[in-house]
Design a protein around this motif. Structure first.
Motif: not given
Length: 328
Positions: A5-6, A17, A21-22, A24-25, A28, A107, A128-129
């Motif tokens: 998880q982030w 990464v 989903e920007q 979450i990325a 992280a 991405r 996982d993003a």
């Protein structure tokens, strides 16, 4: 490759990464950067953008400097990186430099698949993003936001917050942050649980004009209310396309709960959502659902360029849904 998880990813020689989903990325990468600075405030941070990428750049930024400080290197758009850079990463992977954290942000898409496969084979930690789609996962995200701030939020408040702002994860995070700040007491006082009343106070006048509120009123057959809500949304500048998308999402969910043997678990829905939809479904039959879904499909086609007046298309869609429900 092990998924993490982030909010719990740790520093490692190489971290991937991966996902679209920007928010979450970005979270992280920020966490890893903060960890690197906590470990050594003198860490040298390098972000390889399209403007800075040149042959041999990875070797240059990962090589030890005269001062011997650690390096933190980010490649933020790996899926768009030139083949030469991807080749450099592949060469670097078997023997990463000590005192270097290399963060690769991909991405999504098939570009760079050879490198992704190599990262997986090497057991590189992967954040996982992927987009957060299920309401239950969005609620878990919000609960984690409050937990990180050492705050608690009541279940009904959590539900109300996701209902109001769940279409955009970044907005949901921003509203959660604002709610935490607005309800933080003075120093020395105990922080209370955030309640549904707190949420409604923050979102007053907005929840009622959202696209999903329009969808709820239309599905319930409250035509006049649905049209009033639609007018409020349009006056507030809401675009016709997401309004139709929200209504389409609600109609699909309604159709799903009408299937024989459908349960909240089998549909991947929270129990409260399935119960609400099943209650509404009692007023619908297969023919009415088919007519309503056709109405939504026509509106979707029109607001995406096939119609002359998108706002009228959305209004006609709302009326069509309500009339299909009444006609049965």
């Amino acid at each position: 490759m092990s998924d993490v998880q982030w909010h719990s990813v740790a520093l490692a020689p190489v971290v991937l990464v991966h996902g679209t989903e920007q928010l979450i990325a970005d979270r992280a990468v920020q966490r890893l950067r903060d960890l690197a600075r906590e470990q050594n405030p003198e860490v040298a941070v390098h972000q390889l953008t399209a403007e800075t990428i040149a042959p041999g750049i990875l070797t240059q930024v990962t090589s030890p400097s005269l001062f011997g400080e650690p390096r933190f290197v980010v490649i933020p758009e790996l899926q768009a990186a030139p083949e030469a850079l991807i080749g450099e990463v592949l060469d670097y992977l078997p023997q990463p430099e000590p005192d270097v954290t290399l963060v690769l942000v991909h991405r999504g898409g098939n570009r760079g698949k050879k490198l992704l496969d190599a990262l997986k084979k090497a057991g590189v930690p992967r954040v996982d993003a992927s987009p957060v789609k299920r309401a239950a996962d969005k609620q878990a995200f919000v609960a984690a936001e409050f937990a990180r701030a050492q705050r608690r939020i009541q279940p009904d408040a959590l539900t109300a917050l996701v209902d109001a702002f769940g279409t955009d994860l970044a907005e949901l995070a921003a509203i959660s942050r604002q709610l935490i700040e607005d309800t933080t007491p003075d120093a020395g006082q105990q922080a209370p649980q955030v309640t549904a009343q707190d949420v409604h106070g923050l979102t007053a006048g907005r929840v009622e004009s959202t696209a999903f509120a329009v969808a709820d009123a239309a599905i319930a057959g409250r035509e006049q209310e649905a049209l009033q809500l639609l007018q409020q949304a349009q006056l507030a500048g809401a675009d016709p396309v997401p309004i139709v998308a929200a209504v389409a999402s609600k109609m699909r969910s309604l159709a799903k709960v009408c299937a024989p043997g459908a349960t909240a678990r089998s549909l991947g829905m929270p129990d409260w959502m399935a119960r609400n939809l099943q209650r509404e479904a009692r007023a619908w039959n297969d023919r009415a659902l088919a007519r309503a879904i056709e109405t939504v499909a026509r509106a979707d086609h029109e607001v995406k360029g096939a119609g002359r007046d998108p706002q009228w298309s959305v209004q006609r869609m709302v009326m069509g849904i309500c009339r299909a429900r009444r006609a049965g």
